[in-house]
Design a protein around this motif. Sequence first.
Motif, PDB file in Angstrom:
ATOM      1  N   GLN A  75      43.039 -38.590  74.477  1.00  0.00           N
ATOM      2  CA  GLN A  75      41.927 -37.838  75.068  1.00  0.00           C
ATOM      3  C   GLN A  75      41.962 -37.884  76.596  1.00  0.00           C
ATOM      4  OE1 GLN A  75      39.976 -35.887  72.945  1.00  0.00           O
ATOM      5  NE2 GLN A  75      41.676 -36.633  71.692  1.00  0.00           N
ATOM      6  N   PHE A  76      42.437 -38.992  77.157  1.00  0.00           N
ATOM      7  CA  PHE A  76      42.553 -39.096  78.614  1.00  0.00           C
ATOM      8  C   PHE A  76      43.598 -38.119  79.145  1.00  0.00           C
ATOM      9  CE2 PHE A  76      40.943 -43.387  77.547  1.00  0.00           C
ATOM     10  CZ  PHE A  76      39.762 -43.337  78.274  1.00  0.00           C
ATOM     11  N   ILE A  77      44.715 -38.012  78.440  1.00  0.00           N
ATOM     12  CA  ILE A  77      45.771 -37.075  78.846  1.00  0.00           C
ATOM     13  C   ILE A  77      45.266 -35.640  78.741  1.00  0.00           C
ATOM     14  CG2 ILE A  77      48.044 -36.137  78.234  1.00  0.00           C
ATOM     15  CD1 ILE A  77      48.308 -38.823  79.606  1.00  0.00           C
ATOM     16  N   LEU A  78      44.616 -35.318  77.638  1.00  0.00           N
ATOM     17  CA  LEU A  78      44.095 -33.955  77.456  1.00  0.00           C
ATOM     18  C   LEU A  78      43.076 -33.602  78.537  1.00  0.00           C
ATOM     19  CD1 LEU A  78      43.775 -33.962  73.568  1.00  0.00           C
ATOM     20  CD2 LEU A  78      45.517 -32.805  74.955  1.00  0.00           C
ATOM     21  N   ARG A  79      42.203 -34.535  78.865  1.00  0.00           N
ATOM     22  CA  ARG A  79      41.219 -34.284  79.934  1.00  0.00           C
ATOM     23  C   ARG A  79      41.914 -34.107  81.280  1.00  0.00           C
ATOM     24  NH1 ARG A  79      37.117 -39.002  79.745  1.00  0.00           N
ATOM     25  NH2 ARG A  79      36.831 -38.280  81.886  1.00  0.00           N
ATOM     26  N   MET A  80      42.921 -34.943  81.535  1.00  0.00           N
ATOM     27  CA  MET A  80      43.633 -34.847  82.804  1.00  0.00           C
ATOM     28  C   MET A  80      44.316 -33.489  82.931  1.00  0.00           C
ATOM     29  SD  MET A  80      46.724 -37.230  84.300  1.00  0.00           S
ATOM     30  CE  MET A  80      47.792 -36.964  82.885  1.00  0.00           C
ATOM     31  N   LYS A  81      45.092 -33.107  81.925  1.00  0.00           N
ATOM     32  CA  LYS A  81      45.910 -31.902  82.016  1.00  0.00           C
ATOM     33  C   LYS A  81      45.115 -30.611  81.842  1.00  0.00           C
ATOM     34  CE  LYS A  81      50.053 -32.144  80.004  1.00  0.00           C
ATOM     35  NZ  LYS A  81      51.189 -32.535  79.152  1.00  0.00           N
ATOM     36  N   PHE A  82      44.224 -30.586  80.881  1.00  0.00           N
ATOM     37  CA  PHE A  82      43.548 -29.331  80.542  1.00  0.00           C
ATOM     38  C   PHE A  82      42.088 -29.297  80.977  1.00  0.00           C
ATOM     39  CE2 PHE A  82      46.927 -30.105  77.396  1.00  0.00           C
ATOM     40  CZ  PHE A  82      47.790 -29.108  77.823  1.00  0.00           C
ATOM     41  N   GLY A  83      41.579 -30.433  81.421  1.00  0.00           N
ATOM     42  CA  GLY A  83      40.210 -30.503  81.912  1.00  0.00           C
ATOM     43  C   GLY A  83      40.152 -30.627  83.424  1.00  0.00           C
ATOM     44  N   ALA A  84      41.316 -30.462  84.062  1.00  0.00           N
ATOM     45  CA  ALA A  84      41.405 -30.495  85.529  1.00  0.00           C
ATOM     46  C   ALA A  84      40.792 -31.765  86.098  1.00  0.00           C
ATOM     47  CB  ALA A  84      40.770 -29.254  86.144  1.00  0.00           C
ATOM     48  N   GLU A  85      41.279 -32.911  85.624  1.00  0.00           N
ATOM     49  CA  GLU A  85      40.797 -34.196  86.126  1.00  0.00           C
ATOM     50  C   GLU A  85      41.955 -35.004  86.710  1.00  0.00           C
ATOM     51  OE1 GLU A  85      37.912 -36.432  83.876  1.00  0.00           O
ATOM     52  OE2 GLU A  85      37.492 -34.676  82.620  1.00  0.00           O
ATOM     53  N   PRO A  86      42.401 -34.647  87.930  1.00  0.00           N
ATOM     54  CA  PRO A  86      43.521 -35.363  88.537  1.00  0.00           C
ATOM     55  C   PRO A  86      43.237 -36.847  88.779  1.00  0.00           C
ATOM     56  CG  PRO A  86      42.527 -33.850  90.110  1.00  0.00           C
ATOM     57  CD  PRO A  86      41.898 -33.572  88.787  1.00  0.00           C
ATOM     58  N   ALA A  87      41.968 -37.228  88.862  1.00  0.00           N
ATOM     59  CA  ALA A  87      41.637 -38.640  89.053  1.00  0.00           C
ATOM     60  C   ALA A  87      42.183 -39.497  87.905  1.00  0.00           C
ATOM     61  CB  ALA A  87      40.131 -38.823  89.182  1.00  0.00           C
ATOM     62  N   LEU A  88      42.278 -38.921  86.716  1.00  0.00           N
ATOM     63  CA  LEU A  88      42.859 -39.664  85.593  1.00  0.00           C
ATOM     64  C   LEU A  88      44.343 -39.930  85.833  1.00  0.00           C
ATOM     65  CD1 LEU A  88      41.014 -38.009  82.599  1.00  0.00           C
ATOM     66  CD2 LEU A  88      40.833 -40.388  83.349  1.00  0.00           C
TER      67      LEU A  88
END
Length: 183
Positions: free
Chosen positions: A33-46
């Motif tokens: 879920q962290f990877i999905l949020r980073m890549k597709f949820g535009a969360e570069p902080a992850l």
Amino acid sequence: MARAGQVCGHCLLHPPAWAGAMALGDYRFPNDQFILRMKFGAEPALGRWFGDLLGARWAEAGMPLPDRIVPVPLSRERLLERGFNPAWEMARRIAAALHRPAQAHALQRVRHGTAQSSLPLDARSRNIRGAYACSARFDGQTLLLVDDVMTSGATLHEATRVLLRQGAAAVWIAVALRTPRDF
């Protein structure tokens, strides 16, 4: 599947081009879920968070210090779509933790293709073949190649092949998560 410090059966039968690899964990719930949020949820902080964790783990494990840290690049189209390169977010934080230089553009993605994640495992090597180029020379240097997820290893294999062709003595891999073979 191998545990820390071990070599998996697949790698024993088909040794990869890289010298060794480190992953923080497996690509399964809840980590995925962290990877999905980073890549597709535009969360570069992850990506920066993963980089901090990888940098600390690399140092704690006594892994070889690389001469340079290189992220797996995105195609121009994918970079415009996402707005950032997750591998670069990770690589620059690893570089800071290890006090080593990172080169954002040492490796270039020269061909846009179908997203690896949308392809079956047996098609990924063909899809990524010839997708990378590198004009920099790395004669005798040890490199750390960084990406977010290792599934089939095709992307990392192709990028490693290009870096070795440019004179790198060894290429090590750091990824946030890896997809287990039983996935």
